[in-house]
Design a protein around this motif. Structure first.
Motif, PDB file in Angstrom:
ATOM      1  N   ALA A 183      19.594  16.563 -23.504  1.00  9.61           N
ATOM      2  CA  ALA A 183      20.174  15.269 -23.881  1.00  9.61           C
ATOM      3  C   ALA A 183      19.283  14.534 -24.876  1.00  9.61           C
ATOM      4  O   ALA A 183      19.772  13.977 -25.865  1.00  9.61           O
ATOM      5  CB  ALA A 183      20.396  14.418 -22.633  1.00  9.61           C
ATOM      6  N   ARG A 184      17.981  14.556 -24.635  1.00 10.92           N
ATOM      7  CA  ARG A 184      17.051  13.859 -25.523  1.00 10.92           C
ATOM      8  C   ARG A 184      17.029  14.490 -26.913  1.00 10.92           C
ATOM      9  O   ARG A 184      17.013  13.789 -27.932  1.00 10.92           O
ATOM     10  CB  ARG A 184      15.651  13.864 -24.912  1.00 10.92           C
ATOM     11  CG  ARG A 184      14.624  13.070 -25.724  1.00 10.92           C
ATOM     12  CD  ARG A 184      13.341  12.860 -24.953  1.00 10.92           C
ATOM     13  NE  ARG A 184      12.678  14.100 -24.599  1.00 10.92           N
ATOM     14  CZ  ARG A 184      12.597  14.584 -23.354  1.00 10.92           C
ATOM     15  NH1 ARG A 184      13.154  13.917 -22.356  1.00 10.92           N
ATOM     16  NH2 ARG A 184      11.966  15.707 -23.104  1.00 10.92           N
ATOM     17  N   GLU A 185      17.013  15.824 -26.969  1.00 13.61           N
ATOM     18  CA  GLU A 185      16.981  16.516 -28.256  1.00 13.61           C
ATOM     19  C   GLU A 185      18.217  16.206 -29.095  1.00 13.61           C
ATOM     20  O   GLU A 185      18.161  16.244 -30.324  1.00 13.61           O
ATOM     21  CB  GLU A 185      16.876  18.023 -28.037  1.00 13.61           C
ATOM     22  CG  GLU A 185      15.513  18.494 -27.556  1.00 13.61           C
ATOM     23  CD  GLU A 185      15.458  19.989 -27.341  1.00 13.61           C
ATOM     24  OE1 GLU A 185      14.348  20.529 -27.240  1.00 13.61           O
ATOM     25  OE2 GLU A 185      16.543  20.622 -27.266  1.00 13.61           O
ATOM     26  N   ARG A 186      19.326  15.912 -28.432  1.00 15.39           N
ATOM     27  CA  ARG A 186      20.563  15.645 -29.149  1.00 15.39           C
ATOM     28  C   ARG A 186      20.853  14.164 -29.313  1.00 15.39           C
ATOM     29  O   ARG A 186      21.942  13.772 -29.713  1.00 15.39           O
ATOM     30  CB  ARG A 186      21.722  16.354 -28.443  1.00 15.39           C
ATOM     31  CG  ARG A 186      21.711  17.833 -28.762  1.00 15.39           C
ATOM     32  CD  ARG A 186      22.357  18.664 -27.667  1.00 15.39           C
ATOM     33  NE  ARG A 186      22.358  20.071 -28.084  1.00 15.39           N
ATOM     34  CZ  ARG A 186      21.276  20.857 -28.040  1.00 15.39           C
ATOM     35  NH1 ARG A 186      20.138  20.385 -27.607  1.00 15.39           N
ATOM     36  NH2 ARG A 186      21.350  22.124 -28.436  1.00 15.39           N
ATOM     37  N   GLY A 187      19.891  13.343 -28.984  1.00 13.78           N
ATOM     38  CA  GLY A 187      20.032  11.915 -29.212  1.00 13.78           C
ATOM     39  C   GLY A 187      21.016  11.238 -28.290  1.00 13.78           C
ATOM     40  O   GLY A 187      21.524  10.154 -28.610  1.00 13.78           O
ATOM     41  N   ILE A 188      21.295  11.830 -27.128  1.00 11.75           N
ATOM     42  CA  ILE A 188      22.208  11.212 -26.163  1.00 11.75           C
ATOM     43  C   ILE A 188      21.426  10.192 -25.334  1.00 11.75           C
ATOM     44  O   ILE A 188      20.423  10.523 -24.706  1.00 11.75           O
ATOM     45  CB  ILE A 188      22.843  12.269 -25.240  1.00 11.75           C
ATOM     46  CG1 ILE A 188      23.686  13.252 -26.054  1.00 11.75           C
ATOM     47  CG2 ILE A 188      23.705  11.601 -24.174  1.00 11.75           C
ATOM     48  CD1 ILE A 188      24.215  14.419 -25.247  1.00 11.75           C
ATOM     49  N   GLU A 189      21.880   8.959 -25.351  1.00 11.75           N
ATOM     50  CA  GLU A 189      21.229   7.910 -24.558  1.00 11.75           C
ATOM     51  C   GLU A 189      21.496   8.153 -23.077  1.00 11.75           C
ATOM     52  O   GLU A 189      22.633   8.371 -22.661  1.00 11.75           O
ATOM     53  CB  GLU A 189      21.781   6.549 -24.955  1.00 11.75           C
ATOM     54  CG  GLU A 189      21.261   5.402 -24.091  1.00 11.75           C
ATOM     55  CD  GLU A 189      22.028   4.119 -24.317  1.00 11.75           C
ATOM     56  OE1 GLU A 189      22.321   3.421 -23.329  1.00 11.75           O
ATOM     57  OE2 GLU A 189      22.359   3.832 -25.484  1.00 11.75           O
ATOM     58  N   VAL A 190      20.454   8.146 -22.280  1.00  9.50           N
ATOM     59  CA  VAL A 190      20.576   8.308 -20.829  1.00  9.50           C
ATOM     60  C   VAL A 190      20.017   7.061 -20.159  1.00  9.50           C
ATOM     61  O   VAL A 190      18.890   6.641 -20.459  1.00  9.50           O
ATOM     62  CB  VAL A 190      19.828   9.564 -20.337  1.00  9.50           C
ATOM     63  CG1 VAL A 190      19.912   9.669 -18.815  1.00  9.50           C
ATOM     64  CG2 VAL A 190      20.384  10.820 -20.996  1.00  9.50           C
ATOM     65  N   ALA A 191      20.801   6.459 -19.293  1.00 13.84           N
ATOM     66  CA  ALA A 191      20.373   5.230 -18.631  1.00 13.84           C
ATOM     67  C   ALA A 191      20.683   5.314 -17.143  1.00 13.84           C
ATOM     68  O   ALA A 191      21.677   5.910 -16.730  1.00 13.84           O
ATOM     69  CB  ALA A 191      21.082   4.014 -19.242  1.00 13.84           C
ATOM     70  N   GLU A 192      19.799   4.716 -16.342  1.00 10.42           N
ATOM     71  CA  GLU A 192      19.991   4.621 -14.894  1.00 10.42           C
ATOM     72  C   GLU A 192      20.064   3.150 -14.494  1.00 10.42           C
ATOM     73  O   GLU A 192      19.332   2.314 -15.027  1.00 10.42           O
ATOM     74  CB  GLU A 192      18.835   5.269 -14.137  1.00 10.42           C
ATOM     75  CG  GLU A 192      18.738   6.771 -14.304  1.00 10.42           C
ATOM     76  CD  GLU A 192      17.542   7.347 -13.565  1.00 10.42           C
ATOM     77  OE1 GLU A 192      17.447   8.578 -13.478  1.00 10.42           O
ATOM     78  OE2 GLU A 192      16.687   6.548 -13.095  1.00 10.42           O
ATOM     79  N   THR A 193      20.959   2.856 -13.561  1.00  8.39           N
ATOM     80  CA  THR A 193      21.077   1.511 -13.013  1.00  8.39           C
ATOM     81  C   THR A 193      20.969   1.598 -11.505  1.00  8.39           C
ATOM     82  O   THR A 193      21.619   2.451 -10.887  1.00  8.39           O
ATOM     83  CB  THR A 193      22.414   0.864 -13.395  1.00  8.39           C
ATOM     84  OG1 THR A 193      22.541   0.838 -14.817  1.00  8.39           O
ATOM     85  CG2 THR A 193      22.505  -0.548 -12.854  1.00  8.39           C
ATOM     86  N   VAL A 194      20.156   0.754 -10.915  1.00  2.64           N
ATOM     87  CA  VAL A 194      19.948   0.767  -9.468  1.00  2.64           C
ATOM     88  C   VAL A 194      20.369  -0.587  -8.906  1.00  2.64           C
ATOM     89  O   VAL A 194      19.883  -1.635  -9.348  1.00  2.64           O
ATOM     90  CB  VAL A 194      18.483   1.052  -9.112  1.00  2.64           C
ATOM     91  CG1 VAL A 194      18.273   0.971  -7.605  1.00  2.64           C
ATOM     92  CG2 VAL A 194      18.070   2.423  -9.641  1.00  2.64           C
ATOM     93  N   LEU A 195      21.289  -0.567  -7.954  1.00  2.00           N
ATOM     94  CA  LEU A 195      21.778  -1.780  -7.306  1.00  2.00           C
ATOM     95  C   LEU A 195      21.644  -1.583  -5.801  1.00  2.00           C
ATOM     96  O   LEU A 195      22.398  -0.818  -5.195  1.00  2.00           O
ATOM     97  CB  LEU A 195      23.241  -2.047  -7.688  1.00  2.00           C
ATOM     98  CG  LEU A 195      23.842  -3.367  -7.233  1.00  2.00           C
ATOM     99  CD1 LEU A 195      23.102  -4.537  -7.881  1.00  2.00           C
ATOM    100  CD2 LEU A 195      25.327  -3.427  -7.587  1.00  2.00           C
ATOM    101  N   GLU A 196      20.659  -2.233  -5.201  1.00  2.00           N
ATOM    102  CA  GLU A 196      20.333  -1.951  -3.810  1.00  2.00           C
ATOM    103  C   GLU A 196      21.390  -2.450  -2.836  1.00  2.00           C
ATOM    104  O   GLU A 196      21.575  -1.880  -1.763  1.00  2.00           O
ATOM    105  CB  GLU A 196      18.971  -2.568  -3.461  1.00  2.00           C
ATOM    106  CG  GLU A 196      17.825  -1.893  -4.222  1.00  2.00           C
ATOM    107  CD  GLU A 196      16.480  -2.436  -3.807  1.00  2.00           C
ATOM    108  OE1 GLU A 196      16.436  -3.330  -2.938  1.00  2.00           O
ATOM    109  OE2 GLU A 196      15.462  -1.968  -4.358  1.00  2.00           O
ATOM    110  N   ARG A 197      22.091  -3.509  -3.208  1.00  2.57           N
ATOM    111  CA  ARG A 197      23.124  -4.003  -2.285  1.00  2.57           C
ATOM    112  C   ARG A 197      24.310  -3.041  -2.262  1.00  2.57           C
ATOM    113  O   ARG A 197      24.592  -2.337  -3.230  1.00  2.57           O
ATOM    114  CB  ARG A 197      23.610  -5.390  -2.712  1.00  2.57           C
ATOM    115  CG  ARG A 197      24.346  -5.417  -4.039  1.00  2.57           C
ATOM    116  CD  ARG A 197      25.020  -6.764  -4.276  1.00  2.57           C
ATOM    117  NE  ARG A 197      25.654  -6.818  -5.588  1.00  2.57           N
ATOM    118  CZ  ARG A 197      26.845  -6.277  -5.856  1.00  2.57           C
ATOM    119  NH1 ARG A 197      27.501  -5.630  -4.912  1.00  2.57           N
ATOM    120  NH2 ARG A 197      27.363  -6.376  -7.081  1.00  2.57           N
ATOM    121  N   SER A 198      25.028  -3.023  -1.158  1.00  2.00           N
ATOM    122  CA  SER A 198      26.195  -2.160  -1.005  1.00  2.00           C
ATOM    123  C   SER A 198      27.460  -2.914  -1.385  1.00  2.00           C
ATOM    124  O   SER A 198      27.578  -4.113  -1.135  1.00  2.00           O
ATOM    125  CB  SER A 198      26.308  -1.667   0.444  1.00  2.00           C
ATOM    126  OG  SER A 198      25.160  -0.922   0.802  1.00  2.00           O
ATOM    127  N   GLY A 199      28.410  -2.202  -1.967  1.00  2.00           N
ATOM    128  CA  GLY A 199      29.715  -2.771  -2.268  1.00  2.00           C
ATOM    129  C   GLY A 199      30.709  -2.331  -1.218  1.00  2.00           C
ATOM    130  O   GLY A 199      30.502  -2.503  -0.015  1.00  2.00           O
TER     131      GLY A 199
END
Length: 531
Positions: free
Chosen positions: A396-412
């Motif tokens: 993914a990095r070599e191909r310039g694909i942005e990778v993002a993680e989001t952490v939300l501790e509360r439950s929905g």
């Protein structure tokens, strides 16, 4: 005291591999050239199997490999390993993805020169006592346009060498970003443009359903008259019958092939053409490469058998022994969500700009790195082939694909939730899932539409307009074709709006049935899925 692990080396490897196993206290047997029946007879005595490309690790072999814990492939491709069967039996499959990249790239460059200067034919003629100086008029590579089909690890090395030869390099790769193209010094183009402009075309793509015969008859004859083709990647990327026709007719000036549809290739019409250079799959055949992959596979297998550490695994990420029990069901959920997103994206031929993975509730408390890697591997595999949880972030990095993680501790709405979002130029596609029971993955949302569905090996995903009568027509279409429905899940964003239908099936949908489904009134899109 437990017995030392035992490893079988069933292909020719550097003696350095044997020395590493022995030095680390692992018993090793070196038995290259085993017939399939002979391998099945003895494989039950071993904890590890080290191979190259000759040994075929089939389902039948794995079924009798009662002790086997790891298969180590000294090289990149694992076409000779039934990875699905290995995974089902809890056998880790490892490869050595970078050990022979330079060697393979250099072989491609060597093939370019062999074609440009007709070196094999000139050598044979001279050795035969002839002095046909005027017969072998070559062409310079300097100033010529080289077209790369695939600009990953090996392709980028070829680009670097070609730029140094003062070639103009253009590249087709769905995962190549504009930024990465600038870094490589290449121009990013679509496949049709590459075919039309290149003086030399070299392939560096994996063999997948999407890349099979990527150079078919139409594209071969769309190449510039007098162009030359090099394939040191995988057999099956080029239609060999059409290539013979293009070469014999004089449309193409030459071809250099290191790989073939069927190997070993002992008989081919291409062998009779003077303007064809052939080598017996020598891309990785240098002393340095063989030493590198032998050292790497022996170290990786030893680490796993002695400590449980996992690296460069095709079918599982790098995790510690303490993390594995808790992470395993989440990794499978992330992989399945990614595979769903990736297959939908691949079906539309869309270029991925970004992949976002979000964790909510209990999932937010975990080590997300292997989970995100599993999701990336799921997204990229339908388009890239053998992308695994270890190399997916690099790809993914070599191909310039942005990778993002989001952490939300509360439950929905769910105590634990993983969401994978794929961003293309045209849209954002989001899917979400949770774990139920003892850790079974379940899909709960597609494109903001709630849908509760279990994953099945074979599924059909249909988007349609929400109107009366559609479900009946759709069900009858499958019934008339003799296709049994295992599960049936529906969802919609609003009454009369957009709707989705996700069907679990006992077998893949035949192409003719898929065409019939796509022709039904109200159907917007129908995509077969496999997990």
């Amino acid at each position: 005291m437990s017995a030392a692990p035992k490893v079988l080396i069933s292909d020719k490897l550097s003696p350095a591999a044997i020395a590493i196993f022995q030095r680390r206290g692992i018993e090793v047997d070196f038995k290259p050239g085993l017939k399939p029946a002979e391998l099945r007879e003895i494989i039950g005595n071993y904890d590890g199997l080290a191979i190259r490309s000759a040994t075929k690790v089939t389902r039948e072999v794995l079924e009798v490999a009662s002790r086997l814990k790891v298969v180590g492939r000294a090289g990149i491709g694992v076409d000779n390993v039934d990875v699905s069967s290995a995974t089902a039996r809890g056998v880790v499959v490892m490869n050595t993805p970078h050990g022979n990249a330079i060697t393979t790239a250099e072989h491609a460059i060597a093939m370019i020169f062999a074609l440009a200067r007709q070196l094999p034919e000139a050598s044979a003629s001279t050795k035969a006592g002839k002095w046909e100086k005027n017969r072998f008029m070559g062409v310079e590579v300097s100033g010529k346009t080289l077209g790369l089909i695939g600009a990953g690890n090996i392709g980028s090395i070829v680009a670097n060498r070609a730029v140094g030869l003062h070639m103009k390099v253009i590249a087709f790769d769905p995962f190549l970003s504009e930024k990465r193209a600038v870094e490589l010094g290449v121009e990013k183009v679509d496949l049709d443009t590459l075919v039309a402009r290149a003086d030399f075309i070299t392939l560096h793509a994996p063999y997948t359903e999407q890349t099979k015969n990527i150079l078919n008859r139409e594209r071969l004859f769309a190449m510039k008259k007098g162009a030359r083709l090099i394939n040191c990647a995988r057999g099956g990327l080029v239609d060999e019958a059409a290539l013979f026709e293009a070469l014999q007719s004089g449309h193409l000036a030459g071809a250099a092939l290191d790989v073939f549809e069927t190997e070993p290739a002992t008989d081919s019409p291409l062998f009779g053409l003077e303007n064809v250079v052939c080598t017996p799959h020598l891309g990785a055949a240098t002393a340095e490469a063989q030493e590198n992959v032998a050292l790497q596979v022996a170290e990786q297998m030893s680490d796993f058998l002695l400590t449980g550490a996992v690296s460069n695994a095709i079918n599982m990420p790098s995790v510690t022994a303490e993390e594995a029990p808790r992470l395993r069901p989440y990794m499978e959920l992330a992989r399945l969500l990614g595979a769903l997103s990736g297959q939908l994206t691949a079906a539309q031929g869309e270029e991925i700009k970004a992949i976002h993975v979000a964790y909510e509730g209990q999932a937010a408390e975990l080590n997300q790195r292997p989970l995100t890697a599993a999701a990336l591997a799921g997204v990229l595999t339908p388009m890239m082939g053998a992308v695994n949880m270890v190399n997916a972030p690099v790809v993914a990095r070599e191909r310039g694909i942005e990778v993002a993680e989001t952490v939300l501790e509360r439950s929905g709405d769910y105590a634990t939730l993983v969401r994978v979002t794929v961003v293309t130029q045209a849209l954002r596609r989001s899917v979400a899932g949770t774990l139920v029971g003892t850790g079974k993955p379940r899909l709960v949302e597609i494109k903001d539409i709630a849908v509760e569905a279990d994953f099945a090996p074979h599924m059909l995903y249909v988007t349609n307009q929400d109107r009366p009568g559609f479900i009946g027509r759709f069900g009858m279409t499958l019934a008339d074709a003799g296709i049994n429905i295992a599960t049936f899940h529906l969802g919609r964003n609003a009454p009369g709006g957009d709707a989705i239908c996700l069907v679990g099936l006992d077998a893949p949908v035949p192409e003719q049935v898929l065409a019939t489904v796509r022709a039904l009134p109200l159907v917007v899109r129908a995509t077969p899925l496999a997990f």
